[in-house]
Design a protein around this motif. Sequence first.
Motif, PDB file in Angstrom:
ATOM      1  N   ARG A 153       0.840  -1.205   0.000  1.00  0.00           N
ATOM      2  CA  ARG A 153       0.000   0.000   0.000  1.00  0.00           C
ATOM      3  C   ARG A 153       0.872   1.251   0.000  1.00  0.00           C
ATOM      4  N   PRO A 206      -6.307  -1.924   5.175  1.00  0.00           N
ATOM      5  CA  PRO A 206      -6.347  -1.851   6.641  1.00  0.00           C
ATOM      6  C   PRO A 206      -7.564  -2.589   7.196  1.00  0.00           C
ATOM      7  N   GLY A 207      -7.363  -3.306   8.284  1.00  0.00           N
ATOM      8  CA  GLY A 207      -8.468  -4.026   8.915  1.00  0.00           C
ATOM      9  C   GLY A 207      -8.653  -5.441   8.431  1.00  0.00           C
ATOM     10  N   THR A 208      -7.901  -5.841   7.387  1.00  0.00           N
ATOM     11  CA  THR A 208      -8.023  -7.202   6.875  1.00  0.00           C
ATOM     12  C   THR A 208      -7.491  -8.202   7.894  1.00  0.00           C
TER      13      THR A 208
END
Length: 542
Positions: A182, A399-401
Amino acid sequence: MVGNGDYMLAALKRYFGFDSFRPGQEEAVGAVISGRDVMAVMPTGGGKSVCYQLPAARPGTFTLVVTPLRALMRDQVRHLRSRGIPAALIDSGLDEKERAEVYGRALSGELRILYVAPERLHAPDFADFSHRIRISLLAVDEAHCVLHWGSDFRPSYMRIGEFIDSLSPRPVTMALTATASRTQAGEIRELLHLADPVTVTTDADRPNLRLTVVRARPGERLEAMIAWAKRHKGSGIIYKENRKGCERLAETLRSEGIDAMAFHAEMRDADKKRVQDGFLAGHPRVICATSAFGMGVDKPDVRWVLNDGPCKSLEAYWQEAGRAGRDGKPADAVLYWSPGDWRWLRHAAWEAKSRAEESGDPSRIRAAQLMDSRLDAMSAYCETRRCLRRTILAMFDPPGTRRDDCSNCSNCQADGREIVKKPASNPYRRRRTAPETGEGQGEPMGRESIRIACRYIANIQRELGHGVRPGVLAAALHGSTRRSVTEQGLELIDGHGAFSTRSRPAVRNMIGTLEAIQAIDTRTGLVEPGPLFDIYLTGGNR
């Protein structure tokens, strides 16, 4: 958009023989046709090339593709021509008349797609051509090279954004890579001056790859790689950091009865083509290569990839590991490392930063400053006890995966972090004997001692591809097996302990003597061959 969708599917079938798109392809192609810039991050084997080749097939358009390697250009041009899409390339193998002929074909509307290297963009004849033709799409393939190479030995990558800005009208621009985290995707967007791009990111996971990390010293790694190549059938790639290492490893593997050949940038084009075509056909079975090998090489049945040492970033490692198992069948990616690897990698990063600062180019300086953090991530991967797959994919996932442990990597199976046991024998190891120089411990350094020391330095350069710190060299010449010596495998290199009969201070003084007579150069902090090194190595004098 219905019309565009109908065109895309019809063209996909006509030119590439597919009835449906792979994940991410339709979104990327649709964005380009609609006039949007695109940042596409898709895994190796995910069909990135179709994302710009399909829009390039449209009548009345012209697509310029910037790509790093001539072999890659030639493969793509051959592939496109076989499918009825007029394509050409311009490289250093074409003379002025041949380049003019290609320019003429493009200006007349005969060509749909043209491949060039980034260095070509600012050549006078190409700059003139590029301002006489309307470029519909500019695609930067293997866009991670902007970060990996642009800050150092291919600074032209840093000027692609400048080139794009110089075009009028500005073309739709697409950047494509298999391995950009990212953070890196954002850096690429900025350096290429992408305008509000559509970001297309597909799952970076390669569930068929079994990941293994093994801590082992250089000599032990050689034994492990020989054993691996003998034990595992099918085609494989072994990545080394330098040309000499590739050639020497291939020679060693052949002596062990393994069908292996080297591949690196300094080979003649004809030899590269012969080795690459042979590998695609199954002979040689094993390629010993630098990082350039594999980009655009369509060989889906590579069963294993070994890395003899860490890469300069975790993203770069995932790119190389991903060249195994593109057919979806089980494959292995094994990384060998030792603490000594980080010394030369950190030193290389320091040198790159120094060259970038000397250039005064803000883009190069900014990119070079990020090299240390990338090495930190690579080091963390080597030393982590967590699931290796989760560690890598955390860089790519939104994010949050949340992911579960893979239960298939060496950490999950708890068999990969062990240090390789010291081999019973080593092909590079030699019996240590004290040199018969006729000198006492306190006497000045004679011609034969200088030659012996230089020979050990040359052996280190050949084995490791880089020098070592002066203090470590002195310790190794004296025969020390302290950690700074053994973690780089110096005790396995011919010449270790050559001056074990001398006192430690005397051996340390020898390093100063070698520098004073210009046999070595230590200005970088590492012992490197000096201006007169070759003379002393062959036994000559000033």
